[in-house]
Design a protein around this motif. Structure first.
Motif, PDB file in Angstrom:
ATOM      1  N   TYR A 134       0.816  -1.219   0.000  1.00  0.00           N
ATOM      2  CA  TYR A 134       0.000   0.000   0.000  1.00  0.00           C
ATOM      3  C   TYR A 134       0.848   1.267   0.000  1.00  0.00           C
ATOM      4  CZ  TYR A 134      -3.168   3.639   1.628  1.00  0.00           C
ATOM      5  OH  TYR A 134      -3.875   4.809   1.748  1.00  0.00           O
ATOM      6  N   PHE A 135       1.781   1.367   0.942  1.00  0.00           N
ATOM      7  CA  PHE A 135       2.559   2.614   1.047  1.00  0.00           C
ATOM      8  C   PHE A 135       3.569   2.764  -0.090  1.00  0.00           C
ATOM      9  CE2 PHE A 135       1.169   2.431   5.567  1.00  0.00           C
ATOM     10  CZ  PHE A 135       0.511   3.649   5.583  1.00  0.00           C
ATOM     11  N   ALA A 136       4.223   1.665  -0.463  1.00  0.00           N
ATOM     12  CA  ALA A 136       5.211   1.778  -1.536  1.00  0.00           C
ATOM     13  C   ALA A 136       4.528   2.191  -2.837  1.00  0.00           C
ATOM     14  CB  ALA A 136       5.954   0.456  -1.721  1.00  0.00           C
ATOM     15  N   LEU A 137       3.385   1.580  -3.136  1.00  0.00           N
ATOM     16  CA  LEU A 137       2.713   1.912  -4.389  1.00  0.00           C
ATOM     17  C   LEU A 137       2.150   3.331  -4.363  1.00  0.00           C
ATOM     18  CD1 LEU A 137       1.787   1.062  -7.201  1.00  0.00           C
ATOM     19  CD2 LEU A 137      -0.360   0.304  -6.180  1.00  0.00           C
ATOM     20  N   THR A 138       1.479   3.698  -3.274  1.00  0.00           N
ATOM     21  CA  THR A 138       0.807   4.997  -3.283  1.00  0.00           C
ATOM     22  C   THR A 138       1.794   6.143  -3.057  1.00  0.00           C
ATOM     23  OG1 THR A 138       0.232   4.720  -0.936  1.00  0.00           O
ATOM     24  CG2 THR A 138      -1.419   4.067  -2.550  1.00  0.00           C
ATOM     25  N   ASP A 139       2.779   5.923  -2.186  1.00  0.00           N
ATOM     26  CA  ASP A 139       3.662   7.024  -1.814  1.00  0.00           C
ATOM     27  C   ASP A 139       4.783   7.257  -2.813  1.00  0.00           C
ATOM     28  OD1 ASP A 139       2.868   8.216   0.679  1.00  0.00           O
ATOM     29  OD2 ASP A 139       5.021   8.344   1.096  1.00  0.00           O
ATOM     30  N   ILE A 140       5.332   6.187  -3.369  1.00  0.00           N
ATOM     31  CA  ILE A 140       6.424   6.341  -4.340  1.00  0.00           C
ATOM     32  C   ILE A 140       5.872   6.241  -5.760  1.00  0.00           C
ATOM     33  CG2 ILE A 140       8.630   5.415  -5.153  1.00  0.00           C
ATOM     34  CD1 ILE A 140       9.138   4.376  -2.315  1.00  0.00           C
ATOM     35  N   GLY A 141       5.022   5.247  -5.994  1.00  0.00           N
ATOM     36  CA  GLY A 141       4.491   5.027  -7.341  1.00  0.00           C
ATOM     37  C   GLY A 141       3.473   6.071  -7.777  1.00  0.00           C
ATOM     38  N   LYS A 142       2.733   6.610  -6.823  1.00  0.00           N
ATOM     39  CA  LYS A 142       1.730   7.654  -7.084  1.00  0.00           C
ATOM     40  C   LYS A 142       0.881   7.335  -8.321  1.00  0.00           C
ATOM     41  CE  LYS A 142       4.008  11.607  -4.842  1.00  0.00           C
ATOM     42  NZ  LYS A 142       5.134  10.904  -4.173  1.00  0.00           N
ATOM     43  N   PRO A 143       0.141   6.223  -8.252  1.00  0.00           N
ATOM     44  CA  PRO A 143      -0.635   5.805  -9.430  1.00  0.00           C
ATOM     45  C   PRO A 143      -1.784   6.751  -9.751  1.00  0.00           C
ATOM     46  CG  PRO A 143      -1.123   4.403  -7.530  1.00  0.00           C
ATOM     47  CD  PRO A 143      -0.019   5.318  -7.105  1.00  0.00           C
ATOM     48  N   LYS A 144      -1.967   6.983 -11.035  1.00  0.00           N
ATOM     49  CA  LYS A 144      -3.098   7.791 -11.502  1.00  0.00           C
ATOM     50  C   LYS A 144      -3.961   6.922 -12.416  1.00  0.00           C
ATOM     51  CE  LYS A 144      -0.317  11.264 -12.851  1.00  0.00           C
ATOM     52  NZ  LYS A 144       0.893  11.209 -12.012  1.00  0.00           N
ATOM     53  N   PRO A 145      -5.269   7.137 -12.377  1.00  0.00           N
ATOM     54  CA  PRO A 145      -6.152   6.337 -13.230  1.00  0.00           C
ATOM     55  C   PRO A 145      -5.690   6.385 -14.686  1.00  0.00           C
ATOM     56  CG  PRO A 145      -7.443   7.716 -11.735  1.00  0.00           C
ATOM     57  CD  PRO A 145      -6.009   8.132 -11.574  1.00  0.00           C
ATOM     58  N   GLY A 146      -5.697   5.234 -15.327  1.00  0.00           N
ATOM     59  CA  GLY A 146      -5.313   5.162 -16.732  1.00  0.00           C
ATOM     60  C   GLY A 146      -3.838   4.869 -16.946  1.00  0.00           C
ATOM     61  N   GLU A 147      -3.045   4.945 -15.883  1.00  0.00           N
ATOM     62  CA  GLU A 147      -1.619   4.653 -16.044  1.00  0.00           C
ATOM     63  C   GLU A 147      -1.387   3.144 -16.101  1.00  0.00           C
ATOM     64  OE1 GLU A 147       1.035   8.327 -14.502  1.00  0.00           O
ATOM     65  OE2 GLU A 147       0.458   6.907 -12.932  1.00  0.00           O
ATOM     66  N   THR A 148      -0.223   2.769 -16.627  1.00  0.00           N
ATOM     67  CA  THR A 148       0.147   1.362 -16.732  1.00  0.00           C
ATOM     68  C   THR A 148       1.155   1.020 -15.640  1.00  0.00           C
ATOM     69  OG1 THR A 148      -0.275   1.291 -19.103  1.00  0.00           O
ATOM     70  CG2 THR A 148       1.244  -0.360 -18.214  1.00  0.00           C
ATOM     71  N   LEU A 149       0.790   0.000 -14.860  1.00  0.00           N
ATOM     72  CA  LEU A 149       1.623  -0.478 -13.750  1.00  0.00           C
ATOM     73  C   LEU A 149       2.109  -1.883 -14.076  1.00  0.00           C
ATOM     74  CD1 LEU A 149       2.604  -0.678 -10.707  1.00  0.00           C
ATOM     75  CD2 LEU A 149       0.253  -1.389 -10.167  1.00  0.00           C
ATOM     76  N   VAL A 150       3.428  -2.087 -13.998  1.00  0.00           N
ATOM     77  CA  VAL A 150       3.988  -3.432 -14.113  1.00  0.00           C
ATOM     78  C   VAL A 150       4.510  -3.841 -12.745  1.00  0.00           C
ATOM     79  CG1 VAL A 150       5.799  -4.855 -15.156  1.00  0.00           C
ATOM     80  CG2 VAL A 150       4.561  -3.195 -16.554  1.00  0.00           C
ATOM     81  N   VAL A 151       4.168  -5.068 -12.325  1.00  0.00           N
ATOM     82  CA  VAL A 151       4.605  -5.590 -11.033  1.00  0.00           C
ATOM     83  C   VAL A 151       5.462  -6.828 -11.279  1.00  0.00           C
ATOM     84  CG1 VAL A 151       3.857  -6.510  -8.799  1.00  0.00           C
ATOM     85  CG2 VAL A 151       2.450  -4.787  -9.964  1.00  0.00           C
ATOM     86  N   SER A 152       6.663  -6.848 -10.721  1.00  0.00           N
ATOM     87  CA  SER A 152       7.465  -8.086 -10.773  1.00  0.00           C
ATOM     88  C   SER A 152       7.289  -8.833  -9.459  1.00  0.00           C
ATOM     89  CB  SER A 152       8.941  -7.764 -11.027  1.00  0.00           C
ATOM     90  OG  SER A 152       9.495  -7.050  -9.935  1.00  0.00           O
ATOM     91  N   GLY A 153       7.563 -10.130  -9.472  1.00  0.00           N
ATOM     92  CA  GLY A 153       7.252 -10.944  -8.289  1.00  0.00           C
ATOM     93  C   GLY A 153       5.770 -10.846  -7.998  1.00  0.00           C
ATOM     94  N   ALA A 154       4.972 -10.816  -9.071  1.00  0.00           N
ATOM     95  CA  ALA A 154       3.569 -10.413  -8.951  1.00  0.00           C
ATOM     96  C   ALA A 154       2.691 -11.467  -8.287  1.00  0.00           C
ATOM     97  CB  ALA A 154       3.009 -10.067 -10.331  1.00  0.00           C
ATOM     98  N   ALA A 155       3.170 -12.706  -8.232  1.00  0.00           N
ATOM     99  CA  ALA A 155       2.397 -13.735  -7.530  1.00  0.00           C
ATOM    100  C   ALA A 155       2.841 -13.852  -6.076  1.00  0.00           C
ATOM    101  CB  ALA A 155       2.558 -15.085  -8.231  1.00  0.00           C
ATOM    102  N   GLY A 156       3.859 -13.077  -5.706  1.00  0.00           N
ATOM    103  CA  GLY A 156       4.402 -13.153  -4.356  1.00  0.00           C
ATOM    104  C   GLY A 156       3.590 -12.343  -3.361  1.00  0.00           C
ATOM    105  N   ALA A 157       4.113 -12.275  -2.145  1.00  0.00           N
ATOM    106  CA  ALA A 157       3.390 -11.680  -1.034  1.00  0.00           C
ATOM    107  C   ALA A 157       3.013 -10.220  -1.321  1.00  0.00           C
ATOM    108  CB  ALA A 157       4.260 -11.755   0.222  1.00  0.00           C
ATOM    109  N   VAL A 158       4.010  -9.394  -1.535  1.00  0.00           N
ATOM    110  CA  VAL A 158       3.757  -7.960  -1.717  1.00  0.00           C
ATOM    111  C   VAL A 158       3.208  -7.677  -3.113  1.00  0.00           C
ATOM    112  CG1 VAL A 158       4.838  -5.676  -1.719  1.00  0.00           C
ATOM    113  CG2 VAL A 158       5.531  -7.362  -0.002  1.00  0.00           C
ATOM    114  N   GLY A 159       3.782  -8.346  -4.114  1.00  0.00           N
ATOM    115  CA  GLY A 159       3.385  -8.079  -5.496  1.00  0.00           C
ATOM    116  C   GLY A 159       1.920  -8.368  -5.765  1.00  0.00           C
TER     117      GLY A 159
END
Lengths: 330, 330
Positions: free
Chosen positions: A131-156
């Motif tokens: 939650y904090f890493a994505l919102t605070d550093i990633g600052k996602p905006k609607p319509g943007e493209t997010l790629v997650v590595s380790g995406a099946a893992g705990a945090v991903g």
């Protein structure tokens, strides 16, 4: 009382082996004033422990140390007024089936309608990191493209779902077709890449992200990250939450230089440590609980049964044996 | 009127050569409504132009293009009401001794008590880059340690001085003993490293920064940056203002992976583009002018004389021929 415990017998070289761990026993004394006797219920195993064994994550774990991580325990006996027998507590604990603890850093857990293990996954540092890493550093905006590595893992697996809740198009990278299928069907990811079956990861990202990548939530580092970062858009954000591909390296690994891309694309690359967000945990837990209660956020746990499985569970993190958070039930 | 001009004859491979440029002539038409006739006075040569020739900096410069950069010119004739003959103007201009311009993006310059060239150095994007990149990304705090690479160059020489004004300990890295001595005696840097005479740059940084590096203001990239980033403290900031070591690379250069360090040390690495700060230029210019007027900020220019020297001046940037900002007086 006899306590079973696990020490680091030797520093691993490369991927940890069962032989790097040593099971021992210790007779526990009777608790003194200010102490608690705890029975461990759930123990969290996490990739960052490997980084501690390599000295990168401070303080380091060295041969002879009893391994420790976050765990949930039940208070058996208490000589501290704020804890009473039967209380369930969360905190950093040594890998023991029973232990004496001075209470420092322990939180008494309230029933939240979820299993106790949730405090080590969705409502613990795993969910909070996502939650904090994505919102605070990633600052996602609607319509943007997010790629997650380790995406099946705990945090991903949580970061990708939160990205969807925030209106992003989400592409997950994981290590099997089953995981990719599961991310898409169960977690609602838009697309997935099985990196083990994809010779040219960058071409796959280019195909799945024709408009480029705005946010890269990175748990792995290495060649997967090289591929994604090459496809970042100007002003892209790289959230560096982990670097599991490097934790087992025995020497400094080489890769394509990043700094030219950073200046050409005005990228932001930032490392993340959940402990820096302590003052905001209540906010994060509130938000995560709300999403879980509304059925909008799946929390996934791989639970291995038995204290003796701790080394195997930990090693399994580097073999892709977990979906979601890996936890050992003592 | 005849205009002398310089085209990119061919894309450079490695360090640019004089043969990559082609001098030409063009008869200028009489100006039409909305146009200006300008006589070029000073032209800025900058490392980012090399990145344009490599396609990394957008839009790219390709063979046949007339090269362009920031320049100061005098209005000779005007068919636009907001400009009158004799006005000095600043803006992006083609490399010509005379040119016809539509006025777009041009600023009329006021006398500021400094030479006109100052609008290409301390009061231009050079000084503004140093100021905004250091303060906005580097966020210097008194007592912190700042390392500047390319420290004798245009942006680096100013960034280091601003670091001192903000209470940092400042270590500059440059390519000769003379430059190091000059940074210390003239610019007030605390220490300096001549990287060409230092086989182990990381050991030198470790010795000069016993408390580690809090901010790294990077103009160069490559092995110098590897060395400094290895000595960063937790929560260190890497301001990526340029990457001159890579601009001449003919293929992707390899280096030690950065992402494990980013997560271990919770680093922030961010690229910088001065154009993103347009709305705050007045603030930056005001601050820089104040420091210059108070004698607290030296602005350094290396001025080469004559339009024909443009290619040589540009190539000189990659040979360490400049102290401070390289400018050609037409």
């Amino acid at each position: 009382m006899n306590s079973k415990l696990i020490r680091l017998a030797s520093l691993p070289i490369g991927i940890p082996q069962v032989a790097n761990f040593h099971f021992g026993f210790e007779e526990l004394a009777t608790i003194k004033t200010g102490e608690l006797l705890l029975k461990t219920l759930y123990i969290s195993v996490d990739p960052y422990l490997r980084a501690k064994m390599a000295g990168g994550h401070k303080p380091p774990l060295v041969a002879g140390d009893i391994v420790y991580s976050r765990a949930v325990a039940e208070v058996v006996d208490s000589a501290r007024p704020e804890f009473k027998p039967g209380d369930k507590v969360l905190g950093f604990m040594e890998w023991r089936d029973h232990l004496i603890h001075n209470g420092e850093g322990l939180t008494v857990l309230n029933a939240n309608g979820l299993p106790l293990s949730s405090y080590l996954s969705i409502l613990g540092s795993t969910g909070l990191s996502a939650y904090f890493a994505l919102t605070d550093i990633g600052k996602p905006k609607p319509g943007e493209t997010l790629v997650v590595s380790g995406a099946a893992g705990a945090v991903g697996s949580i970061a990708g779902q939160i990205g969807k809740l925030m209106g992003c198009r989400v592409i997950g990278i994981a290590g099997s077709d089953e995981k990719v299928e599961w991310m898409k069907s169960q977690l609602g990811f838009d697309e997935g890449v099985n990196y083990k079956a994809t010779p040219d990861i960058e071409a796959a990202i280019a195909r799945l992200c024709p408009g480029g990548v705005d946010i890269y939530f990175d748990n792995v580092g290495g060649i997967i990250s090289d591929a994604v970062i090459n496809r970042m858009n100007d002003y892209g954000r790289v959230v560096v939450c982990g670097s599991i591909a490097s934790y087992n390296d025995t020497e400094t690994e080489m890769g394509p230089r990043l700094l030219p891309l950073v200046v050409y694309k005005k990228l932001l690359i930032q490392g993340f440590l959940i402990a820096d967000y302590k003052t905001r945990f209540a906010e994060g837990i509130g938000r995560l609980q709300q999403w879980v209660a509304a059925g909008q956020l799946q929390y996934i746990e791989t639970i291995m049964d038995g204290f003796d499985k701790l080394p195997e569970a930990f090693i399994g993190l580097f073999q892709g044996k977990n979906e979601g958070k890996m936890i050992v039930k003592v």
